[in-house]
Design a protein around this motif. Structure first.
Motif, PDB file in Angstrom:
ATOM      1  N   LYS A 294       0.855  -1.209   0.000  1.00 14.35           N
ATOM      2  CA  LYS A 294       0.000   0.000   0.000  1.00 14.35           C
ATOM      3  C   LYS A 294       0.881   1.245   0.000  1.00 14.35           C
ATOM      4  N   ARG A 295       1.885   1.254   0.882  1.00 13.41           N
ATOM      5  CA  ARG A 295       2.791   2.406   0.953  1.00 13.41           C
ATOM      6  C   ARG A 295       3.485   2.660  -0.378  1.00 13.41           C
ATOM      7  N   ARG A 296       3.988   1.554  -0.973  1.00 13.94           N
ATOM      8  CA  ARG A 296       4.725   1.709  -2.232  1.00 13.94           C
ATOM      9  C   ARG A 296       3.833   2.314  -3.313  1.00 13.94           C
ATOM     10  N   GLN A 386      -1.424  17.308  14.868  1.00  9.55           N
ATOM     11  CA  GLN A 386      -0.832  15.978  15.068  1.00  9.55           C
ATOM     12  C   GLN A 386      -0.368  15.457  13.704  1.00  9.55           C
ATOM     13  N   PRO A 387       0.745  14.680  13.673  1.00  7.16           N
ATOM     14  CA  PRO A 387       1.198  14.153  12.388  1.00  7.16           C
ATOM     15  C   PRO A 387       0.169  13.199  11.774  1.00  7.16           C
ATOM     16  N   PHE A 388       0.141  13.181  10.452  1.00 12.54           N
ATOM     17  CA  PHE A 388      -0.725  12.245   9.728  1.00 12.54           C
ATOM     18  C   PHE A 388       0.132  11.611   8.638  1.00 12.54           C
ATOM     19  N   PRO A 389       0.181  10.291   8.562  1.00 14.72           N
ATOM     20  CA  PRO A 389       1.135   9.662   7.633  1.00 14.72           C
ATOM     21  C   PRO A 389       0.770   9.882   6.165  1.00 14.72           C
ATOM     22  N   GLY A 390       1.779   9.938   5.321  1.00 16.56           N
ATOM     23  CA  GLY A 390       1.576  10.093   3.881  1.00 16.56           C
ATOM     24  C   GLY A 390       0.593   9.068   3.306  1.00 16.56           C
ATOM     25  N   PRO A 391       0.713   7.778   3.659  1.00 16.99           N
ATOM     26  CA  PRO A 391      -0.225   6.785   3.109  1.00 16.99           C
ATOM     27  C   PRO A 391      -1.615   6.860   3.743  1.00 16.99           C
ATOM     28  N   GLY A 392      -1.794   7.831   4.638  1.00 18.94           N
ATOM     29  CA  GLY A 392      -3.119   8.171   5.139  1.00 18.94           C
ATOM     30  C   GLY A 392      -3.905   7.021   5.740  1.00 18.94           C
ATOM     31  N   VAL A 395      -3.238   2.934   5.784  1.00 19.66           N
ATOM     32  CA  VAL A 395      -2.523   2.101   6.756  1.00 19.66           C
ATOM     33  C   VAL A 395      -3.239   2.072   8.113  1.00 19.66           C
ATOM     34  N   ARG A 396      -4.461   2.622   8.133  1.00 21.11           N
ATOM     35  CA  ARG A 396      -5.264   2.542   9.361  1.00 21.11           C
ATOM     36  C   ARG A 396      -6.513   1.716   9.094  1.00 21.11           C
ATOM     37  N   LEU A 397      -6.510   1.106   7.937  1.00 23.99           N
ATOM     38  CA  LEU A 397      -7.641   0.314   7.529  1.00 23.99           C
ATOM     39  C   LEU A 397      -7.021  -1.035   7.177  1.00 23.99           C
ATOM     40  N   LEU A 429      -1.580  15.112  23.124  1.00 19.15           N
ATOM     41  CA  LEU A 429      -1.313  13.795  22.521  1.00 19.15           C
ATOM     42  C   LEU A 429      -0.453  13.950  21.273  1.00 19.15           C
ATOM     43  N   TRP A 430       0.439  13.001  21.082  1.00 14.53           N
ATOM     44  CA  TRP A 430       1.235  13.011  19.849  1.00 14.53           C
ATOM     45  C   TRP A 430       0.324  12.715  18.664  1.00 14.53           C
ATOM     46  N   GLN A 431      -0.475  11.658  18.813  1.00 17.33           N
ATOM     47  CA  GLN A 431      -1.445  11.307  17.786  1.00 17.33           C
ATOM     48  C   GLN A 431      -2.666  10.669  18.425  1.00 17.33           C
ATOM     49  N   SER A 432      -3.814  10.830  17.801  1.00 19.34           N
ATOM     50  CA  SER A 432      -5.027  10.151  18.254  1.00 19.34           C
ATOM     51  C   SER A 432      -5.904   9.887  17.035  1.00 19.34           C
ATOM     52  N   ASP A 464       9.060  12.186  19.924  1.00 17.93           N
ATOM     53  CA  ASP A 464       9.681  12.156  18.600  1.00 17.93           C
ATOM     54  C   ASP A 464       9.244  10.964  17.766  1.00 17.93           C
ATOM     55  N   ALA A 465       8.227  10.232  18.221  1.00 12.81           N
ATOM     56  CA  ALA A 465       7.695   9.066  17.508  1.00 12.81           C
ATOM     57  C   ALA A 465       8.639   7.855  17.532  1.00 12.81           C
ATOM     58  N   MET A 466       9.845   8.027  18.103  1.00 15.37           N
ATOM     59  CA  MET A 466      10.754   6.876  18.171  1.00 15.37           C
ATOM     60  C   MET A 466      10.245   5.898  19.234  1.00 15.37           C
ATOM     61  N   SER A 501       2.318   0.024  23.842  1.00 14.72           N
ATOM     62  CA  SER A 501       3.266   1.117  23.677  1.00 14.72           C
ATOM     63  C   SER A 501       4.317   0.744  22.643  1.00 14.72           C
ATOM     64  N   LYS A 502       5.071   1.737  22.215  1.00 11.77           N
ATOM     65  CA  LYS A 502       6.126   1.521  21.218  1.00 11.77           C
ATOM     66  C   LYS A 502       7.466   1.734  21.879  1.00 11.77           C
ATOM     67  N   PRO A 503       8.462   0.887  21.730  1.00  7.57           N
ATOM     68  CA  PRO A 503       8.304  -0.478  21.260  1.00  7.57           C
ATOM     69  C   PRO A 503       7.625  -1.321  22.327  1.00  7.57           C
ATOM     70  N   SER A 505       5.224  -2.394  20.101  1.00 11.93           N
ATOM     71  CA  SER A 505       4.253  -2.109  19.029  1.00 11.93           C
ATOM     72  C   SER A 505       4.713  -0.861  18.281  1.00 11.93           C
ATOM     73  N   THR A 506       4.031  -0.536  17.187  1.00 17.67           N
ATOM     74  CA  THR A 506       4.311   0.737  16.522  1.00 17.67           C
ATOM     75  C   THR A 506       3.101   1.634  16.750  1.00 17.67           C
ATOM     76  N   ILE A 507       3.220   2.889  16.379  1.00 14.70           N
ATOM     77  CA  ILE A 507       2.087   3.804  16.565  1.00 14.70           C
ATOM     78  C   ILE A 507       0.968   3.420  15.602  1.00 14.70           C
ATOM     79  N   GLU A 508       1.308   3.325  14.322  1.00 17.84           N
ATOM     80  CA  GLU A 508       0.315   2.893  13.341  1.00 17.84           C
ATOM     81  C   GLU A 508       0.127   1.381  13.453  1.00 17.84           C
ATOM     82  N   TRP A 509      -1.033   0.914  12.980  1.00 16.15           N
ATOM     83  CA  TRP A 509      -1.278  -0.533  13.036  1.00 16.15           C
ATOM     84  C   TRP A 509      -0.700  -1.255  11.830  1.00 16.15           C
TER      85      TRP A 509
HETATM   86  P1  XMP Z   1       5.189   3.982  13.622  1.00 17.77           P
HETATM   87  O1  XMP Z   1       3.890   3.383  13.205  1.00 17.77           O
HETATM   88  O2  XMP Z   1       6.358   3.473  12.833  1.00 17.77           O
HETATM   89  O3  XMP Z   1       5.069   5.522  13.255  1.00 17.77           O
HETATM   90  O4  XMP Z   1       5.421   3.903  15.100  1.00 17.77           O
HETATM   91  C1  XMP Z   1       5.958   6.524  13.673  1.00 17.77           C
HETATM   92  C2  XMP Z   1       5.468   7.849  13.105  1.00 17.77           C
HETATM   93  O5  XMP Z   1       5.592   7.858  11.690  1.00 17.77           O
HETATM   94  C3  XMP Z   1       4.326   8.013  11.070  1.00 17.77           C
HETATM   95  N1  XMP Z   1       4.309   7.097   9.915  1.00 17.77           N
HETATM   96  C4  XMP Z   1       4.422   7.490   8.638  1.00 17.77           C
HETATM   97  N2  XMP Z   1       4.524   8.727   8.087  1.00 17.77           N
HETATM   98  N3  XMP Z   1       4.609   7.748   5.946  1.00 17.77           N
HETATM   99  C5  XMP Z   1       4.585   8.844   6.742  1.00 17.77           C
HETATM  100  O6  XMP Z   1       4.640   9.959   6.210  1.00 17.77           O
HETATM  101  C6  XMP Z   1       4.516   6.477   6.417  1.00 17.77           C
HETATM  102  O7  XMP Z   1       4.516   5.504   5.670  1.00 17.77           O
HETATM  103  C7  XMP Z   1       4.417   6.351   7.844  1.00 17.77           C
HETATM  104  N4  XMP Z   1       4.311   5.284   8.666  1.00 17.77           N
HETATM  105  C8  XMP Z   1       4.260   5.765   9.940  1.00 17.77           C
HETATM  106  C9  XMP Z   1       3.312   7.656  12.132  1.00 17.77           C
HETATM  107  O8  XMP Z   1       2.059   8.282  11.902  1.00 17.77           O
HETATM  108  C10 XMP Z   1       4.001   8.113  13.397  1.00 17.77           C
HETATM  109  O9  XMP Z   1       3.841   9.503  13.600  1.00 17.77           O
END
Ligand code: XMP
Length: 510
Positions: A294-296, A386-392, A395-397, A429-432, A464-466, A501-503, A505-509
């Motif tokens: 999906k990301r690619r 709050q940040p929103f990932p490029g693949p929108g 990656v939450r579906l 919150l960093w993200q919700s 920092d999302a790390m 929590s991360k690690p 897990s990751t933030i996104e599913w």
């Molecule tokens: P994870 O899920 O790896 O996410 O803990 C860490 C942070 O990165 C964002 N994220 C992305 N942002 N493209 C983006 O632009 C992506 O493919 C992507 N994957 C994760 C995520 O929302 C979180 O802030």
């Protein structure tokens, strides 16, 4: 400026940010930067960072002796200090047990580096090696119980070493020591101002456009912090020769496109060029369930769609930030490698080679970008999104991306954000957000059994999302979110809260 020679420390960026917070420009370069280049940059001082290597190891990263003879003050931190000691004829040895954590620093010195420093204070140690014998003409300024040579200096020349880390927050007066180095030892001027940065960048852009009549500057805009600040800056510099492009990739949140369009019109005073490519993206995503695939697809199609907007004479602007371009040091070898990043895909690298990419934010850290945005007059809600990932939402579906499933997720996600904002939690919150799971569950509504979708709610705190901790949301907020989603979103009969929590897990599913 203060130049930081990086030996692979995880803290180098922290040092640079601290120094910049004193209004002194600071830049990170690899430890093996040629002496001529260092001289050209005319630094007021050099900081040698820490690093994972050991100075006596074969192939350990070094600097040339000429660097020490530039006449520029030098502060070595941890590995950087050990290197100074080693290069100038002292002795560094592994310690019986490594020292890690808080220690009490004691001193009785009036040295410029320690002005106003309490006589006893907490510092943060993290090292295996230590200086056991100082070079001739060096002296000890401060010690801890575990480390005699905790702060050292050359008797006449402004060469200093710290065994602890002043840049980390656990060293109580670390900022004071760095400040003392920058101002009392290097005599740097506090003249790095973001307003100058705005003026300087705008005149560069104007000069570029003047030299290329007919050229425009085109950038992709998502409504995120970086692309928004970039747009405000470029709009000031280039007026209507700047074209912000917003691509609807079909996996945006509820109302997202309209909000961005409205904000740009009302708050920045520019019209966004809007491309609705949602049909195209959804067609490309049909049947795809693998997250990386999906990301690619989304990444590839985005570049394809967006670059069609770029005329043959136009320039591409990107909101690349400083942490994306710092050359990461490979201390195990002489070569420095550049991290790959989505702003560096092949098509963009080709344009860079033609000199057609401008990246006006690439010297800034995220907090500086926000400050710049504020100086450009952007409102708080645009700078603290709050940040929103490029693949929108793709990656939450979890599972296949279909219009119907997207609609369920969009409605659930809108409710999560509304309730989080109403509870005054959005900024904390960093993200919700909501996640749509690929399973169905049994429920009962009225007199009938239902078999419907499950939505997961995710809310995390992070710097920092790390790493990230699941947020301990109040039960009543969670309860309201759940009951509204189940009542208002057709096709959902169960809501769960993600408490991982991360690690690991990751933030996104996905
Ligand atoms: P994870 O899920 O790896 O996410 O803990 C860490 C942070 O990165 C964002 N994220 C992305 N942002 N493209 C983006 O632009 C992506 O493919 C992507 N994957 C994760 C995520 O929302 C979180 O802030």
């Amino acid at each position: 400026m203060i130049l930081i020679l990086d030996f692979g420390s995880q803290y180098s960026q922290l040092i640079a940010r601290k120094v910049r917070s004193f209004s002194v420009y600071s830049q990170i370069v690899p430890f093996n930067t040629p002496v001529a280049e260092i001289r050209r940059l005319k630094p007021a001082g050099l900081i040698l960072s820490g690093g994972p290597a050991s100075v006596s190891e074969k192939g350990a990263p070094r600097i040339r002796r000429e660097v020490l003879d530039l006449g520029v003050p030098i502060l070595g931190i941890c590995y950087g200090m050990q290197l100074l000691v080693h290069l100038l004829g002292g002795e560094v040895k592994p310690q019986q047990s490594s020292e890690y954590g808080r220690a009490t620093l004691r001193h009785d010195s009036a040295d410029p580096l320690l002005i106003k420093m309490p006589k006893r204070d907490t510092v943060w140690m993290s090292h295996n090696d230590a200086a056991v014998r100082l070079p001739k003409e060096w002296k000890t300024l401060a010690s801890t119980d575990g480390c005699e040579q905790a702060v050292v200096r050359h008797s006449q020349r402004p060469l200093y070493g710290l065994q602890f880390h002043p840049e980390v927050h656990h060293t109580r007066h670390g900022e004071l020591i760095l400040r003392n180095f920058v101002f009392n030892v290097c005599h740097a001027q506090a003249d790095w101002k973001l307003t100058d940065y705005i003026e300087h960048t705008c005149s560069e852009i104007r000069a570029l456009l003047e030299a290329h009549p007919g050229a425009r500057i085109v950038s992709a805009t998502s409504g995120g912090v970086d692309s928004t600040v970039l747009a405000a800056l470029l709009s000031r510099a280039a007026g209507d020769r700047f074209v912000p492009v917003f691509v609807d990739n079909g996996v945006l949140r509820a109302g997202e496109a309209e909000t961005v369009r409205r904000n740009f019109r009302e708050k920045i005073g520019i019209e966004v060029r809007f491309i609705d490519a949602s049909e195209h993206f959804l067609a490309c995503l049909a049947g795809v369930t693998d997250p990386e695939e999906k990301r690619r697809i989304i990444g590839r199609e985005f570049v394809n769609v967006f670059l069609k907007e770029l005329g043959p004479k136009d320039y591409l602007a990107q909101g690349t930030l400083y942490p994306d371009v710092i050359e990461s040091v490979n201390v195990r070898g002489p070569s420095a490698t550049i991290k790959t990043h989505h702003n560096r895909v092949k098509e963009i690298l080709d344009l860079m080679e033609q000199g057609r990419v401008v990246e006006p934010l690439k010297e800034l850290f995220k907090d500086e970008v926000r400050e710049l945005g504020a100086k450009l007059g952007l409102p708080r809600e645009m700078l603290w999104r709050q940040p929103f990932p490029g693949p929108g939402l793709a990656v939450r579906l979890l599972g296949e991306v279909t219009r119907e499933r997207l609609e369920v997720l969009r409605q659930a996600d809108r409710i999560v954000l509304e309730e989080i904002k109403a509870a005054g939690l959005y900024d904390k919150l960093w993200q919700s957000f909501a996640v749509l799971l690929p399973v169905k569950a049994v429920g009962v509504m009225g007199d009938s059994r239902t078999y419907a979708n499950v939505v997961a709610v995710r809310a995390v705190e992070s710097v920092d999302a790390m790493t990230a901790d699941f947020a301990q949301l109040p039960w009543d907020v969670l309860g309201r979110i759940a009951s509204r989603i189940i009542n208002e979103v057709r096709g959902v009969n169960r809501v769960v809260y993600d408490i991982s929590s991360k690690p690991p897990s990751t933030i996104e599913w996905e």
